[in-house]
Design a protein around this motif. Structure first.
Motif, short mmCIF file in Angstrom:
data_model
loop_
_atom_site.label_atom_id
_atom_site.label_comp_id
_atom_site.label_asym_id
_atom_site.label_seq_id
_atom_site.Cartn_x
_atom_site.Cartn_y
_atom_site.Cartn_z
N PRO A 75 0.82 -1.23 0.00
CA PRO A 75 0.00 0.00 0.00
C PRO A 75 0.85 1.27 0.00
CG PRO A 75 -0.10 -1.12 2.13
CD PRO A 75 0.58 -2.06 1.19
N LEU A 76 2.00 1.24 0.66
CA LEU A 76 2.87 2.42 0.67
C LEU A 76 3.43 2.69 -0.72
CD1 LEU A 76 4.71 1.48 3.98
CD2 LEU A 76 2.98 3.27 3.71
N THR A 77 3.81 1.61 -1.41
CA THR A 77 4.32 1.75 -2.77
C THR A 77 3.24 2.27 -3.72
OG1 THR A 77 5.90 -0.04 -2.34
CG2 THR A 77 5.47 0.51 -4.65
N GLN A 78 2.01 1.82 -3.52
CA GLN A 78 0.91 2.30 -4.35
C GLN A 78 0.71 3.81 -4.17
OE1 GLN A 78 -0.58 0.77 -6.74
NE2 GLN A 78 -1.93 2.51 -7.20
N ILE A 79 0.85 4.30 -2.93
CA ILE A 79 0.72 5.75 -2.69
C ILE A 79 1.82 6.50 -3.45
CG2 ILE A 79 0.93 7.53 -0.91
CD1 ILE A 79 -0.44 5.56 1.02
N TYR A 80 3.03 5.96 -3.45
CA TYR A 80 4.11 6.58 -4.22
C TYR A 80 3.75 6.64 -5.71
CZ TYR A 80 7.93 7.17 -0.80
OH TYR A 80 8.72 7.61 0.24
N ARG A 81 3.24 5.52 -6.23
CA ARG A 81 2.89 5.50 -7.67
C ARG A 81 1.80 6.53 -7.96
NH1 ARG A 81 5.55 1.28 -9.85
NH2 ARG A 81 5.84 -0.62 -8.62
N GLU A 82 0.81 6.62 -7.08
CA GLU A 82 -0.28 7.58 -7.29
C GLU A 82 0.21 9.02 -7.18
OE1 GLU A 82 -3.10 6.33 -4.39
OE2 GLU A 82 -3.73 4.56 -5.54
N SER A 83 1.36 9.22 -6.53
CA SER A 83 1.96 10.55 -6.44
C SER A 83 2.82 10.87 -7.65
CB SER A 83 2.82 10.66 -5.17
OG SER A 83 2.04 10.50 -4.03
N GLY A 84 2.94 9.90 -8.58
CA GLY A 84 3.68 10.14 -9.81
C GLY A 84 5.12 9.67 -9.80
N VAL A 85 5.54 8.94 -8.76
CA VAL A 85 6.92 8.45 -8.69
C VAL A 85 7.06 7.24 -9.62
CG1 VAL A 85 8.71 7.48 -7.21
CG2 VAL A 85 7.19 9.27 -6.33
N GLN A 86 8.04 7.28 -10.51
CA GLN A 86 8.30 6.18 -11.45
C GLN A 86 9.19 5.13 -10.79
OE1 GLN A 86 6.85 6.09 -14.63
NE2 GLN A 86 5.75 7.84 -13.73
N MET A 87 8.73 3.89 -10.77
CA MET A 87 9.48 2.80 -10.14
C MET A 87 9.32 1.54 -10.97
SD MET A 87 8.29 3.38 -6.16
CE MET A 87 6.57 3.56 -6.63
N ALA A 88 10.20 0.56 -10.73
CA ALA A 88 10.07 -0.73 -11.39
C ALA A 88 8.77 -1.40 -10.93
CB ALA A 88 11.27 -1.61 -11.03
N GLN A 89 8.18 -2.17 -11.85
CA GLN A 89 6.98 -2.90 -11.49
C GLN A 89 7.31 -3.99 -10.47
OE1 GLN A 89 3.78 -2.16 -12.37
NE2 GLN A 89 4.79 -0.33 -13.20
N ALA A 90 6.40 -4.24 -9.55
CA ALA A 90 6.62 -5.27 -8.53
C ALA A 90 5.28 -5.87 -8.15
CB ALA A 90 7.29 -4.67 -7.30
N ALA A 91 5.25 -7.18 -7.99
CA ALA A 91 4.01 -7.90 -7.67
C ALA A 91 4.05 -8.38 -6.22
CB ALA A 91 3.85 -9.09 -8.62
N PRO A 92 2.90 -8.69 -5.65
CA PRO A 92 2.90 -9.29 -4.30
C PRO A 92 3.64 -10.62 -4.31
CG PRO A 92 0.70 -8.56 -4.93
CD PRO A 92 1.55 -8.46 -6.16
N VAL A 93 4.25 -10.97 -3.20
CA VAL A 93 4.96 -12.25 -3.10
C VAL A 93 3.96 -13.38 -3.29
CG1 VAL A 93 6.30 -13.75 -1.59
CG2 VAL A 93 6.69 -11.27 -1.56
#
Length: 328
Positions: A198-216
């Protein structure tokens, strides 16, 4: 009366009747960022940066208060207050307070290295500067982030050749997202521990570009060759049993000292911090050029000695508070 004093609830501004990152629930609190040692629940009214608001809502639940844009000023009982980028994590802020012509700046946690996941630190001039000093020893000098990301890539490649999963431990908020940003363009799969999603999703929604990552994936899935980000608390728990063959790493400024990695039992340590190192602490104080510097959040004795030799007025915040109480 000073603009800020140290009380049993934390840093307190008597004129505005509010606290900064208080340790206990209060009526009015300025929160510098969403890490748990700064953002505690139970406050009646919160003032924080606009960028940190979604993270605070996620961590604290329902929050009441006001979100400010960086540089936007408000007045509370004659105190002019504004928030400025600290470069620590998404939404992290320094606090500038001006009262009767006296300016104080509280750094919160900060760093000076490049980090595309958050707004860069801003030099804000002040009469009194309260600086964190988490890494206040000359031994702490950070390598360039690009060098560290290359080291992580190489370790990940080596793990893949051995048929291992590379489980990389890091803090769930800030560090995990910074690593994902550094892994942009990676061709093998990356997975995230549940605490980070959920923290990473907030970063993405803020426009931060990151590598894609899936749940374990569920237990029994072959994860050899994958990079898995997890909080340090996951190591040694039943959660780790899903990996048949695994190598573990830890990303932190504390990995600057080899003994820390050995004591914590990780196979590899990578030096990447979201705090200012020794040169950055000195650089920041020199650029702000305050009349007085107060140090908190760490052992500032070495920095105090060095800066006093340069003619600076500098002391530990708790020592100043204790002396003030003695005087009273």
């Amino acid at each position: 009366m000073p603009v800020l004093t140290l009380s049993d609830h934390g840093l307190y501004c008597p004129a505005a009747d509010l606290y900064i990152d208080p340790w206990r629930p209060v009526d009015k609190a300025i929160i510098t960022h969403a890490h748990a040692d700064h953002a505690r629940p139970g406050h009646q009214h919160i003032l924080a940066s606009q960028e940190s608001w979604p993270l605070l809502q996620h961590r604290l639940g329902s929050t009441t208060g006001q979100a400010l844009r960086y540089g936007e000023g408000i007045s509370i009982q004659g105190v002019r207050i504004s928030l400025h980028p600290a470069g620590h994590i998404l939404g992290s802020a320094q606090v500038r307070l001006e009262h009767k012509g006296e300016v104080w700046v509280v750094s919160g946690d900060y760093k000076r290295q490049s980090d595309p996941t958050c707004t860069a630190f801003e030099v804000v001039h002040a009469h009194t500067f309260i600086s964190e000093v988490t890494f206040g020893l000359p031994v702490y000098r950070w390598p360039e982030p690009s060098t560290v990301f290359a080291q992580i890539h190489q370790w990940w490649d080596d793990c893949a050749e051995r048929g291992q999963a590379a489980v990389l431990c890091c803090y769930a908020l800030g560090k995990a997202q910074r690593i994902l940003q550094g892994m942009l363009g990676a061709e093998r799969p990356i997975y995230l521990h549940g605490a980070m999603q959920p923290l990473t999703q907030i970063y993405r929604e803020s426009g931060v570009q990151m590598a894609q990552a899936a749940p374990v994936p569920v237990k029994g899935t072959d994860l050899s060759g994958a990079l898995v980000l997890a909080p340090p608390s996951a190591v040694g728990t039943p959660w780790m049993r899903r990996f048949n063959r695994v190598s573990t790493g830890f990303v932190s400024g504390w990995m600057q000292l080899r003994g820390n990695r050995r004591r914590r039992g990780f196979d590899r340590g990578f030096v990447l911090s979201d705090h200012a190192d020794w040169p950055a602490l000195i650089q920041t104080i020199e650029e702000i050029n305050p009349q007085r510097t107060l140090l908190t959040h760490g052992d500032g004795s070495a920095l105090t000695r060095w800066m006093r030799e340069q003619g600076r007025d500098i002391a530990a915040l708790h020592q100043v508070a204790r002396n003030a109480q003695d005087d009273g």
